[in-house]
Design a protein around this motif. Structure first.
Motif, PDB file in Angstrom:
ATOM      1  N   VAL A   1       5.588  11.148   1.767  1.00  0.00           N
ATOM      2  CA  VAL A   1       6.069   9.775   1.659  1.00  0.00           C
ATOM      3  C   VAL A   1       5.042   8.884   2.342  1.00  0.00           C
ATOM      4  O   VAL A   1       4.679   9.130   3.490  1.00  0.00           O
ATOM      5  CB  VAL A   1       7.448   9.643   2.370  1.00  0.00           C
ATOM      6  CG1 VAL A   1       7.849   8.189   2.522  1.00  0.00           C
ATOM      7  CG2 VAL A   1       8.518  10.411   1.611  1.00  0.00           C
ATOM      8  N   THR A   2       4.537   7.882   1.626  1.00  0.00           N
ATOM      9  CA  THR A   2       3.558   6.969   2.220  1.00  0.00           C
ATOM     10  C   THR A   2       4.113   5.546   2.177  1.00  0.00           C
ATOM     11  O   THR A   2       4.495   5.058   1.111  1.00  0.00           O
ATOM     12  CB  THR A   2       2.211   7.045   1.466  1.00  0.00           C
ATOM     13  OG1 THR A   2       1.799   8.414   1.440  1.00  0.00           O
ATOM     14  CG2 THR A   2       1.140   6.222   2.155  1.00  0.00           C
ATOM     15  N   MET A   3       4.168   4.942   3.346  1.00  0.00           N
ATOM     16  CA  MET A   3       4.738   3.593   3.440  1.00  0.00           C
ATOM     17  C   MET A   3       3.692   2.638   3.991  1.00  0.00           C
ATOM     18  O   MET A   3       2.948   2.976   4.902  1.00  0.00           O
ATOM     19  CB  MET A   3       5.943   3.606   4.378  1.00  0.00           C
ATOM     20  CG  MET A   3       7.035   4.549   3.909  1.00  0.00           C
ATOM     21  SD  MET A   3       8.427   4.650   5.037  1.00  0.00           S
ATOM     22  CE  MET A   3       7.761   5.674   6.322  1.00  0.00           C
ATOM     23  N   THR A   4       3.640   1.446   3.411  1.00  0.00           N
ATOM     24  CA  THR A   4       2.703   0.429   3.882  1.00  0.00           C
ATOM     25  C   THR A   4       3.481  -0.798   4.332  1.00  0.00           C
ATOM     26  O   THR A   4       4.430  -1.216   3.661  1.00  0.00           O
ATOM     27  CB  THR A   4       1.716   0.038   2.757  1.00  0.00           C
ATOM     28  OG1 THR A   4       1.067   1.233   2.322  1.00  0.00           O
ATOM     29  CG2 THR A   4       0.667  -0.942   3.245  1.00  0.00           C
ATOM     30  N   LYS A   5       3.086  -1.327   5.460  1.00  0.00           N
ATOM     31  CA  LYS A   5       3.734  -2.530   5.987  1.00  0.00           C
ATOM     32  C   LYS A   5       2.666  -3.476   6.519  1.00  0.00           C
ATOM     33  O   LYS A   5       1.794  -3.052   7.276  1.00  0.00           O
ATOM     34  CB  LYS A   5       4.683  -2.111   7.120  1.00  0.00           C
ATOM     35  CG  LYS A   5       5.354  -3.266   7.816  1.00  0.00           C
ATOM     36  CD  LYS A   5       6.755  -3.432   7.333  1.00  0.00           C
ATOM     37  CE  LYS A   5       7.481  -4.545   8.054  1.00  0.00           C
ATOM     38  NZ  LYS A   5       8.632  -5.008   7.263  1.00  0.00           N
ATOM     39  N   ARG A   6       2.726  -4.716   6.094  1.00  0.00           N
ATOM     40  CA  ARG A   6       1.739  -5.691   6.569  1.00  0.00           C
ATOM     41  C   ARG A   6       2.293  -6.408   7.801  1.00  0.00           C
ATOM     42  O   ARG A   6       3.422  -6.900   7.780  1.00  0.00           O
ATOM     43  CB  ARG A   6       1.449  -6.702   5.467  1.00  0.00           C
ATOM     44  CG  ARG A   6       0.220  -7.544   5.721  1.00  0.00           C
ATOM     45  CD  ARG A   6      -0.091  -8.386   4.516  1.00  0.00           C
ATOM     46  NE  ARG A   6      -0.853  -7.642   3.535  1.00  0.00           N
ATOM     47  CZ  ARG A   6      -2.185  -7.732   3.427  1.00  0.00           C
ATOM     48  NH1 ARG A   6      -2.862  -8.506   4.254  1.00  0.00           N
ATOM     49  NH2 ARG A   6      -2.828  -7.057   2.512  1.00  0.00           N
ATOM     50  N   LEU A   7       1.517  -6.422   8.857  1.00  0.00           N
ATOM     51  CA  LEU A   7       1.943  -7.108  10.076  1.00  0.00           C
ATOM     52  C   LEU A   7       1.548  -8.575   9.993  1.00  0.00           C
ATOM     53  O   LEU A   7       0.406  -8.902   9.686  1.00  0.00           O
ATOM     54  CB  LEU A   7       1.320  -6.458  11.324  1.00  0.00           C
ATOM     55  CG  LEU A   7       1.576  -4.955  11.523  1.00  0.00           C
ATOM     56  CD1 LEU A   7       1.008  -4.505  12.865  1.00  0.00           C
ATOM     57  CD2 LEU A   7       3.059  -4.621  11.453  1.00  0.00           C
TER      58      LEU A   7
END
Lengths: 148, 105
Positions: free
Chosen positions: A137-143
């Protein structure tokens, strides 16, 4: 502008439920230098918790002799990528598994909300799985602080 | 993390502190079920004022207790969930089943 890796972390831990909290703490510590907002931090912690719990409960059926891998990368454009993978049983039908409220383990009060939460609390979710080989599972989140 | 149990006006108040995840729910589930069995309250109140984190395992815990309590005619109420926990509760539609008091917007 070319995106660069500012920092990267890789770890492996045993598929023990006590390591769910450990994974949250380590991920939190990794992103703290990049000043996430309280909400961003809560979102990431929750999404990581869901993915790690899935790996332990579903991927390995709580076999604590197996290992879960976690990789986190912080990029220069302010995006964080967290990958959680197991070498467990794999998911036969990913679309079905990602449907809200779908669970294979209602008996143990699993709600089937894990993937929905990961999707809602991150900007991008990718699931790769092969039966008998495992799931990543790969998750991306922009700060937000980086975009200022 | 310790969980406080209190009886007040016929209600069993369950106040878990710290983080509620899959690891913690195993123990919490047993403790809460045992207290409900022992006290036979009119109402079970989940007080989340001291809970700092909850994921979908916590949803399962609440919904599971709700199902069991409903069979016995016991009402379930959620109190003081705070912003983060309220978001997860609403996402799963728990607020349509169980009344939430003291919601932070």
């Amino acid at each position: 502008m070319k995106r660069e890796k500012l920092n990267e972390m890789k770890m492996k831990f045993r598929a023990l439920s006590s390591n769910e909290g450990f994974a949250r703490i380590v991920t939190t510590a990794f992103i703290m230098p990049y000043s996430p907002t309280v909400e961003e931090l809560a979102d990431i912690k929750t999404a990581v918790s869901e993915a790690v719990t899935n790996a332990i409960v579903h991927g390995y059926r709580s076999n604590g002799d197996k290992y879960v891998s976690l990789t986190a990368v912080m990029y220069s454009d302010g995006s964080l990528t967290v990958s959680i993978s197991d070498k467990g049983c794999g998911i036969p039908d990913i679309h079905k598994a990602m449907e809200p409220l779908f669970t294979t383990d209602a008996e143990n009060e699993r709600t089937g909300m894990g993937f929905s939460i990961m999707e809602t609390f991150t900007d991008k979710l990718r699931v790769v799985s092969r039966v008998g080989e495992g799931t990543r599972v790969t998750m991306t989140k922009r700060l937000s602080v980086f975009s200022k | 993390m310790p969980t406080d149990f209190k009886i007040q006006d016929g209600a069993l108040i369950v106040a878990p502190s710290g983080e509620i995840d899959h690891h913690e729910t195993k123990r919490l589930r047993e403790e809460i079920d045992r207290e409900i069995e022992r006290c036979v309250p009119e109402r079970v109140v989940f007080d989340f004022s001291r809970t700092s984190f909850m994921d979908s395992s916590g949803l399962g815990l609440i919904l599971g207790r709700y199902r069991k309590a409903s069979e016995k005619g016991i009402e379930v109420v959620i109190a003081n969930p705070g912003e983060k926990i309220t978001r997860i509760l609403k996402m799963a539609g728990v607020d349509k089943l169980i009344s939430i008091k003291g919601v932070v917007k």
